[in-house]
Write a protein that holds these residues in place. Sequence first.
Motif, mmCIF file in Angstrom:
data_model
loop_
_atom_site.group_PDB
_atom_site.id
_atom_site.type_symbol
_atom_site.label_atom_id
_atom_site.label_comp_id
_atom_site.label_asym_id
_atom_site.label_seq_id
_atom_site.Cartn_x
_atom_site.Cartn_y
_atom_site.Cartn_z
ATOM 1 N N ILE A 1 0.965 -1.376 0.064
ATOM 2 C CA ILE A 1 -0.094 0.033 0.071
ATOM 3 C C ILE A 1 0.951 1.246 0.064
ATOM 4 O O ILE A 1 0.614 2.408 -0.763
ATOM 5 N N SER A 2 1.868 1.229 0.965
ATOM 6 C CA SER A 2 2.887 2.426 0.756
ATOM 7 C C SER A 2 3.946 2.498 -0.109
ATOM 8 O O SER A 2 4.656 3.498 0.057
ATOM 9 N N ALA A 3 3.923 1.496 -1.124
ATOM 10 C CA ALA A 3 5.073 1.507 -2.039
ATOM 11 C C ALA A 3 4.827 2.561 -2.922
ATOM 12 O O ALA A 3 3.799 3.127 -3.214
ATOM 13 N N VAL A 4 6.043 3.114 -3.506
ATOM 14 C CA VAL A 4 6.007 4.411 -4.224
ATOM 15 C C VAL A 4 6.490 3.763 -5.330
ATOM 16 O O VAL A 4 7.724 3.205 -5.713
ATOM 17 N N TRP A 5 5.696 3.863 -6.729
ATOM 18 C CA TRP A 5 6.034 3.279 -7.986
ATOM 19 C C TRP A 5 6.568 4.438 -8.903
ATOM 20 O O TRP A 5 7.322 3.967 -9.783
ATOM 21 N N ILE A 6 6.145 5.573 -8.824
ATOM 22 C CA ILE A 6 6.585 6.650 -9.650
ATOM 23 C C ILE A 6 7.525 7.565 -8.621
ATOM 24 O O ILE A 6 7.189 8.011 -7.720
ATOM 25 N N GLN A 7 8.640 7.507 -9.494
ATOM 26 C CA GLN A 7 9.825 8.488 -8.535
ATOM 27 C C GLN A 7 9.755 9.860 -8.824
ATOM 28 O O GLN A 7 10.578 10.355 -9.927
ATOM 29 N N VAL A 8 8.845 10.640 -8.442
ATOM 30 C CA VAL A 8 8.709 11.934 -8.566
ATOM 31 C C VAL A 8 9.962 12.640 -7.830
ATOM 32 O O VAL A 8 10.064 12.525 -6.802
ATOM 33 N N ALA A 9 10.547 13.704 -8.525
ATOM 34 C CA ALA A 9 11.764 14.409 -7.900
ATOM 35 C C ALA A 9 11.403 15.979 -8.008
ATOM 36 O O ALA A 9 10.463 16.163 -8.735
ATOM 37 N N SER A 10 12.252 16.743 -7.638
ATOM 38 C CA SER A 10 11.774 18.218 -7.758
ATOM 39 C C SER A 10 13.176 18.898 -8.023
ATOM 40 O O SER A 10 14.418 18.605 -7.638
ATOM 41 N N PRO B 1 8.514 12.730 1.658
ATOM 42 C CA PRO B 1 7.042 12.933 1.045
ATOM 43 C C PRO B 1 6.635 12.759 -0.375
ATOM 44 O O PRO B 1 7.529 12.876 -1.244
ATOM 45 N N GLU B 2 5.476 12.309 -0.876
ATOM 46 C CA GLU B 2 5.157 12.139 -2.349
ATOM 47 C C GLU B 2 4.143 13.358 -2.492
ATOM 48 O O GLU B 2 3.193 13.600 -1.708
ATOM 49 N N ILE B 3 3.938 13.685 -3.620
ATOM 50 C CA ILE B 3 2.950 14.725 -4.115
ATOM 51 C C ILE B 3 1.990 14.104 -5.186
ATOM 52 O O ILE B 3 2.654 13.244 -6.052
ATOM 53 N N PHE B 4 1.172 14.516 -5.143
ATOM 54 C CA PHE B 4 0.038 14.004 -6.076
ATOM 55 C C PHE B 4 0.435 14.224 -7.475
ATOM 56 O O PHE B 4 0.275 15.817 -7.749
ATOM 57 N N VAL B 5 0.517 13.524 -8.567
ATOM 58 C CA VAL B 5 0.671 13.860 -10.086
ATOM 59 C C VAL B 5 -0.563 13.800 -10.668
ATOM 60 O O VAL B 5 -1.201 12.649 -10.797
ATOM 61 N N ALA B 6 -0.750 14.810 -11.074
ATOM 62 C CA ALA B 6 -2.361 14.762 -12.139
ATOM 63 C C ALA B 6 -2.317 13.898 -13.274
ATOM 64 O O ALA B 6 -1.265 13.545 -13.583
ATOM 65 N N LYS B 7 -3.508 13.380 -13.277
ATOM 66 C CA LYS B 7 -3.640 12.316 -14.525
ATOM 67 C C LYS B 7 -3.114 12.569 -15.930
ATOM 68 O O LYS B 7 -2.501 11.999 -16.494
ATOM 69 N N ASP B 8 -3.474 13.749 -16.407
ATOM 70 C CA ASP B 8 -3.114 14.408 -17.819
ATOM 71 C C ASP B 8 -1.682 15.198 -17.578
ATOM 72 O O ASP B 8 -1.318 15.773 -18.610
ATOM 73 N N GLU C 1 14.765 15.450 -3.507
ATOM 74 C CA GLU C 1 13.606 15.165 -2.776
ATOM 75 C C GLU C 1 12.607 16.196 -2.911
ATOM 76 O O GLU C 1 13.003 17.238 -2.737
ATOM 77 N N VAL C 2 11.531 15.573 -2.915
ATOM 78 C CA VAL C 2 10.137 16.578 -2.969
ATOM 79 C C VAL C 2 10.010 17.081 -1.465
ATOM 80 O O VAL C 2 10.204 16.356 -0.660
ATOM 81 N N LYS C 3 9.586 18.381 -1.636
ATOM 82 C CA LYS C 3 9.209 19.239 -0.416
ATOM 83 C C LYS C 3 7.784 19.272 -0.191
ATOM 84 O O LYS C 3 7.117 19.366 -1.412
ATOM 85 N N VAL C 4 7.186 19.229 0.745
ATOM 86 C CA VAL C 4 5.778 19.376 0.982
ATOM 87 C C VAL C 4 5.665 21.100 0.736
ATOM 88 O O VAL C 4 6.124 21.751 1.496
ATOM 89 N N ALA C 5 4.667 21.185 -0.195
ATOM 90 C CA ALA C 5 4.255 22.704 -0.683
ATOM 91 C C ALA C 5 3.061 22.552 -1.294
ATOM 92 O O ALA C 5 2.822 21.547 -1.795
ATOM 93 N N PRO C 6 2.326 23.687 -1.457
ATOM 94 C CA PRO C 6 1.259 23.613 -2.458
ATOM 95 C C PRO C 6 1.475 23.021 -3.858
ATOM 96 O O PRO C 6 2.735 23.338 -4.235
ATOM 97 N N VAL C 7 0.604 22.561 -4.407
ATOM 98 C CA VAL C 7 0.860 21.855 -5.656
ATOM 99 C C VAL C 7 0.315 22.667 -6.792
ATOM 100 O O VAL C 7 -1.186 22.600 -6.795
ATOM 101 N N LEU C 8 0.678 23.099 -7.725
ATOM 102 C CA LEU C 8 0.292 23.714 -9.055
ATOM 103 C C LEU C 8 0.485 22.614 -10.298
ATOM 104 O O LEU C 8 1.614 22.799 -10.636
#
Lengths: 156, 171
Positions: free
Chosen positions: A31-40, B59-66, B77-84
């Motif tokens: 359930i907690s697994a991350v399949w997409i590695q989003v970075a910033s 932390p993980e951020i929600f990625v919009a479908k499209d 690493e992603v930081k917690v902040a508002p998502v645009l």
Amino acid sequence: MSLKAKRELNSDLNLTPFIDLLSTLVCFLLISAVWIQVASMDLKQSHGTDGGAPTETAAVDVVLGKPGVATVILKMGARTLNRSEIKAASTPELVLELQKKIIAYKNLPAMKNGKIESVLVAPHADVIHGDMVKVLDGFRINGISNIGVKPSAGEK
Amino acid sequence: MGISANALHTGRFEHHLLTRKQKVGRTKKALLVGLMLTSLVDMFSMLVCFLLQTFSSSPEIFVAKDVKLADSVSGAEVKVAPVLSVAKSGLYLDKVGLGTVDQIFKAPAPFVKALTTLKSRWTKDNPGKPFPGEINLQADRDMASTDVARLMGILNSQQFEVIQLAVMGVQ
């Protein structure tokens, strides 16, 4: 005492709690697994905050033209030290050329006491976002972390 | 020919079932119902090891479908902040739709208002602290970079100056 009365020793391992634990762990981890590695990628849009820096700080302005074309301007304060145009066949090649250019700028005699602190990228409307990220990525690989984007290179 | 419990090396419970069956109906063949758990435990152990290795507490951020994010090798690493989220279909601030990108450029008032609300909410929740101006910007990789840059300009004007561009981390 008779030897026949001796009870059998049960040496079987009770696997039930072990399987319970493993099942719970598997469920939780699935359930907690991350399949997409989003970075910033941090972009700092405001520049000019390094007035007290001990070394002279240089900035690079990159104007991304049509795909594969870029104009690179090296600035030290208000002075323009170098301006050159790069033409490459594709975006990955352009990224490589830009990386070479940054290394060449670092080795310029005028940059003996200086350091490239920031890069400001101005993209053309024909450049897609994915290509711009590749260019920004190239600068970050070269150790420049203070990167900004400005909207002024030209509309479609 | 009957099945010998000793020959099968069954557990205690299976052994009991087997011998009872043999005692009750001597003419009937005993049915062995013991389950081999070794392979099941092996599989679970391997699964747990694999999942623990890939586990991430960042932390993980929600990625919009499209939104298809651009690839990057230097992503942090992603930081917690508002998502645009910015896609061709529209612009979403914390999953709330604000209209298409063209509409926003023609009339940026709703977008500016949403950003102002976000900022004032943060200031209210964190009194005495300076506003960090952090925002996660997810833009579709096929969007025009000038559109993304213009949106960044609007974000800057509303003091969102630390823009974290969401990218797809590649090795």
